[in-house]
Write an enzyme that holds these catalytic residues in place. Structure first.
Site, PDB file in Angstrom:
ATOM      1  CB  VAL A   1      -0.490   1.650 -10.402  1.00  0.00           C
ATOM      2  CG1 VAL A   1      -0.613   2.658 -11.548  1.00  0.00           C
ATOM      3  CG2 VAL A   1       0.976   1.446 -10.030  1.00  0.00           C
TER       4      VAL A   1
ATOM      5  CD  GLU B   1       5.994   9.658 -19.888  1.00  0.00           C
ATOM      6  OE1 GLU B   1       5.853  10.124 -21.023  1.00  0.00           O
ATOM      7  OE2 GLU B   1       7.122   9.406 -19.403  1.00  0.00           O
TER       8      GLU B   1
ATOM      9  CD  GLU C   1       7.128  -4.602 -10.604  1.00  0.00           C
ATOM     10  OE1 GLU C   1       6.265  -5.124 -11.304  1.00  0.00           O
ATOM     11  OE2 GLU C   1       7.187  -3.373 -10.435  1.00  0.00           O
TER      12      GLU C   1
ATOM     13  CE  LYS D   1      10.609   0.331 -14.129  1.00  0.00           C
ATOM     14  NZ  LYS D   1      10.875   0.419 -12.692  1.00  0.00           N
TER      15      LYS D   1
ATOM     16  N   GLY E   1       5.666   4.109  -6.606  1.00  0.00           N
ATOM     17  CA  GLY E   1       4.733   4.607  -5.595  1.00  0.00           C
ATOM     18  C   GLY E   1       3.407   4.993  -6.232  1.00  0.00           C
TER      19      GLY E   1
HETATM   20  P1  NDP Z   1      -0.784  -4.408  -7.422  1.00  0.00           P
HETATM   21  O1  NDP Z   1      -0.521  -5.862  -7.238  1.00  0.00           O
HETATM   22  O2  NDP Z   1      -0.808  -3.522  -6.241  1.00  0.00           O
HETATM   23  O3  NDP Z   1      -2.166  -4.194  -8.192  1.00  0.00           O
HETATM   24  C1  NDP Z   1      -2.636  -5.011  -9.231  1.00  0.00           C
HETATM   25  C2  NDP Z   1      -4.131  -5.170  -9.043  1.00  0.00           C
HETATM   26  O4  NDP Z   1      -4.663  -5.794 -10.206  1.00  0.00           O
HETATM   27  C3  NDP Z   1      -4.462  -6.037  -7.850  1.00  0.00           C
HETATM   28  O5  NDP Z   1      -5.549  -5.489  -7.135  1.00  0.00           O
HETATM   29  C4  NDP Z   1      -4.817  -7.354  -8.483  1.00  0.00           C
HETATM   30  O6  NDP Z   1      -5.690  -8.142  -7.739  1.00  0.00           O
HETATM   31  C5  NDP Z   1      -5.476  -6.893  -9.775  1.00  0.00           C
HETATM   32  N1  NDP Z   1      -5.465  -7.929 -10.782  1.00  0.00           N
HETATM   33  C6  NDP Z   1      -4.461  -8.760 -11.118  1.00  0.00           C
HETATM   34  N2  NDP Z   1      -4.842  -9.602 -12.091  1.00  0.00           N
HETATM   35  C7  NDP Z   1      -6.130  -9.306 -12.365  1.00  0.00           C
HETATM   36  C8  NDP Z   1      -7.091  -9.837 -13.270  1.00  0.00           C
HETATM   37  N3  NDP Z   1      -6.814 -10.866 -14.052  1.00  0.00           N
HETATM   38  N4  NDP Z   1      -8.320  -9.286 -13.283  1.00  0.00           N
HETATM   39  C9  NDP Z   1      -8.620  -8.271 -12.473  1.00  0.00           C
HETATM   40  N5  NDP Z   1      -7.747  -7.729 -11.592  1.00  0.00           N
HETATM   41  C10 NDP Z   1      -6.512  -8.234 -11.537  1.00  0.00           C
HETATM   42  O7  NDP Z   1       0.287  -3.881  -8.472  1.00  0.00           O
HETATM   43  P2  NDP Z   1       0.758  -2.376  -8.712  1.00  0.00           P
HETATM   44  O8  NDP Z   1      -0.406  -1.473  -8.711  1.00  0.00           O
HETATM   45  O9  NDP Z   1       1.912  -2.092  -7.848  1.00  0.00           O
HETATM   46  O10 NDP Z   1       1.353  -2.509 -10.202  1.00  0.00           O
HETATM   47  C11 NDP Z   1       0.519  -2.601 -11.317  1.00  0.00           C
HETATM   48  C12 NDP Z   1       1.387  -2.483 -12.555  1.00  0.00           C
HETATM   49  O11 NDP Z   1       2.046  -1.210 -12.534  1.00  0.00           O
HETATM   50  C13 NDP Z   1       2.524  -3.509 -12.636  1.00  0.00           C
HETATM   51  O12 NDP Z   1       2.755  -3.818 -13.977  1.00  0.00           O
HETATM   52  C14 NDP Z   1       3.708  -2.780 -12.053  1.00  0.00           C
HETATM   53  O13 NDP Z   1       4.934  -3.288 -12.544  1.00  0.00           O
HETATM   54  C15 NDP Z   1       3.451  -1.395 -12.563  1.00  0.00           C
HETATM   55  N6  NDP Z   1       4.080  -0.318 -11.821  1.00  0.00           N
HETATM   56  C16 NDP Z   1       3.978  -0.287 -10.446  1.00  0.00           C
HETATM   57  C17 NDP Z   1       4.516   0.751  -9.751  1.00  0.00           C
HETATM   58  C18 NDP Z   1       4.455   0.842  -8.271  1.00  0.00           C
HETATM   59  O14 NDP Z   1       5.053   1.769  -7.709  1.00  0.00           O
HETATM   60  N7  NDP Z   1       3.766  -0.046  -7.586  1.00  0.00           N
HETATM   61  C19 NDP Z   1       5.214   1.849 -10.444  1.00  0.00           C
HETATM   62  C20 NDP Z   1       5.244   1.730 -11.892  1.00  0.00           C
HETATM   63  C21 NDP Z   1       4.694   0.673 -12.521  1.00  0.00           C
HETATM   64  P3  NDP Z   1      -5.068  -9.173  -6.641  1.00  0.00           P
HETATM   65  O15 NDP Z   1      -4.294  -8.359  -5.679  1.00  0.00           O
HETATM   66  O16 NDP Z   1      -6.259  -9.817  -6.070  1.00  0.00           O
HETATM   67  O17 NDP Z   1      -4.178 -10.097  -7.419  1.00  0.00           O
HETATM   68  N1  HSE Z   2       8.930  -2.113  -8.746  1.00  0.00           N
HETATM   69  C1  HSE Z   2       9.193  -0.968  -9.536  1.00  0.00           C
HETATM   70  C2  HSE Z   2      10.310  -0.173  -8.924  1.00  0.00           C
HETATM   71  C3  HSE Z   2       7.962  -0.119  -9.667  1.00  0.00           C
HETATM   72  O1  HSE Z   2      10.625  -0.417  -7.749  1.00  0.00           O
HETATM   73  O2  HSE Z   2      10.914   0.664  -9.596  1.00  0.00           O
HETATM   74  C4  HSE Z   2       8.145   1.051 -10.596  1.00  0.00           C
HETATM   75  O3  HSE Z   2       8.285   0.630 -11.914  1.00  0.00           O
END
Ligand code: NDP
Ligand code: HSE
Length: 415
Positions: free
Chosen positions: A12, A124, A185, A200, A298
């Site tokens: 994200v 959102e 996740e 959610k 996504g």
């Molecule tokens: P990712 O694991 O892909 O990204 C999280 C990033 O944050 C990683 O690069 C991670 O590093 C970094 N990170 C974690 N902890 C720390 C910290 N303490 N300091 C600095 N950086 C940190 O997750 P997503 O992008 O998929 O998801 C992020 C959030 O969005 C979650 O809450 C998820 O539930 C939510 N979300 C995700 C969606 C999706 O489609 N993927 C859709 C809607 C919501 P590292 O990898 O090294 O741990």
């Molecule tokens: N893991 C979550 C899903 C990401 O599959 O719906 C979006 O919130």
């Protein structure tokens, strides 16, 4: 120029950075000023990023920089996201997030801190990925009493179920693909055991009813026990199996809320929502049913919602947006045993007639379902009417007591 920071450069967060870079002109015309990504916080280095020079591993850089007005949190998890968000809001910075775990657990407190510090806390992207639902529910439907919310709220499980139903793919293979596509996740247990959908529906219920609903109080089931045999029985009964998050307020004010796989009739608007798509039905007392549909997970769909919140904050740097609900320790959630639903029950038994008699005497009229190639001792039933879930559990125990092996118990949704 408005300086922003992004915390987390995963699926994200990298999407948020990309949209801010690639949609510069569009954002300028929406805000009237340029957005500048001043910092990106992550644990790793990203030397190939066009913003490689903006990366930091030190949160203090962001919280102590008075130029940073808006922070997008996309790290996920409760800690340190909770601590960081509080400190940013207390410093008067607006925070936007896709982190539904944090909003579902601490939303009321964080909204109060935002209010106290005249900052915004917007989320959102926390429900439905790219689907607009938080604003429509809190603004466009504000005149309604919300009678019910029901939806497919998790993209990963909907993707898995679609692969199982349409292609006969196994659970593990479908999950692996969902992970590769960035839908799941970090710990996919949260997806497949229903916790993500639970977070959610809690956010939507908190928003619709004005009081915080905590995930720990909500009955939650996932899809790990769903088999291709159940899928076949559902198809022969004119249904598909979907993971549904649902809440409605019963007469007397008790909230019937939960997450579980359900048989969804093929005639329902939710039945044809497939792959990573989510669908959320809101039943307003003035509007009737309103359905929201789109990609529920996504990179770019989710980042689109995060950036929309960044724009909103940039337009309201000195004025708070009125998204709010109060904290509540009140126990107004209907016990699961009291909630009513029709049910599908699949068993193995040497005495099908005895099983049928047990179920009809406990639950009223039941129908016998069929599927091709069912083993001789397998039988499946569907209750003709809604029954109390507690009565159904007792009936299941009675079946076991007479020697039946109960394989599946799945709700049949009135959707
Ligand atoms: P990712 O694991 O892909 O990204 C999280 C990033 O944050 C990683 O690069 C991670 O590093 C970094 N990170 C974690 N902890 C720390 C910290 N303490 N300091 C600095 N950086 C940190 O997750 P997503 O992008 O998929 O998801 C992020 C959030 O969005 C979650 O809450 C998820 O539930 C939510 N979300 C995700 C969606 C999706 O489609 N993927 C859709 C809607 C919501 P590292 O990898 O090294 O741990
Ligand atoms: N893991 C979550 C899903 C990401 O599959 O719906 C979006 O919130």
């Amino acid at each position: 120029m408005i300086s922003v920071a992004i915390m987390g450069h995963g699926v994200v967060g990298s999407g948020v950075d990309e949209i801010i870079r690639t949609h510069k002109d569009r954002l300028f015309s929406a805000i009237g000023e340029e957005l500048d990504v001043k910092y990106i916080l992550d644990l790793r280095d990203f030397p190939d990023s066009p913003h490689a020079d903006r990366f930091t591993k030190n949160f203090e850089d962001i919280v102590n920089d008075v130029e940073v007005r808006v922070v997008a949190e996309a790290m996920g998890g409760l800690n340190p996201a909770y601590d960081y968000t509080k400190r940013l809001l207390k410093a008067g910075k607006s925070v936007v997030t896709s982190n539904k775990e944090l909003v579902a657990q601490h939303g009321a407190e964080l909204l109060q801190i935002a209010k106290d510090n005249n900052a915004n806390y917007l989320f959102e992207a926390s429900v439905g990925g790219g689907i607009p639902i938080i604003r429509p529910l809190s603004k466009c439907l504000a005149a309604n009493n919300v009678d019910e919310i029901a939806g497919i709220l998790n993209g990963t499980t909907n993707f898995i179920l679609t692969k199982m139903i349409a292609e006969g793919m196994g659970f593990d293979e479908a999950l692996k693909i969902a992970q590769e596509l960035g839908y799941a996740e970090k710990d996919p247990t949260a997806d497949v055991e229903g916790h993500d959908a639970c977070r959610k529906i809690c956010i939507l219920a908190s928003l619709a009813y004005g009081k915080h609903v905590y995930p720990d109080n909500v009955h939650t089931e996932g899809i790990t026990k769903i088999t291709l045999e159940d899928v076949q029985y559902a198809a022969n009964y004119g249904c598909v199996i979907k993971l549904i998050g649902r809440c409605k307020v019963e007469e007397g004010g008790m909230m019937d809320i939960g997450v579980a796989p359900m048989f969804v009739p093929c005639s329902s608007q939710l039945a044809n929502i497939n792959d990573v798509f989510n669908g959320i039905m809101v039943r307003g007392d003035c509007t009737g049913d309103v359905v929201f549909y789109g990609k529920g997970a996504g990179k770019l769909p989710t980042a689109s919602a995060v950036v929309a919140d960044v724009i909103d904050c940039a337009l309201h740097l000195k004025r708070r947006k009125l998204i709010f609900w109060a904290d509540s320790k009140e126990q107004n959630i209907l016990p699961m045993e009291e909630s009513k639903t029709a049910l599908y029950i699949r068993i193995n038994t040497e005495d099908k007639e005895a099983a049928y008699n047990t179920l009809t005497s406990a639950l009223g009229e039941v129908k016998t379902l069929s599927r091709v190639d069912a083993p001789e001792n397998e039988v499946a039933f569907a209750t003709a009417n809604e029954v109390k879930y507690g009565d159904a559990l007792n009936a299941v125990e009675a079946l076991k007591a007479q020697g039946a092996e109960v394989i599946s118990v799945i709700r049949i949704g009135n959707l």
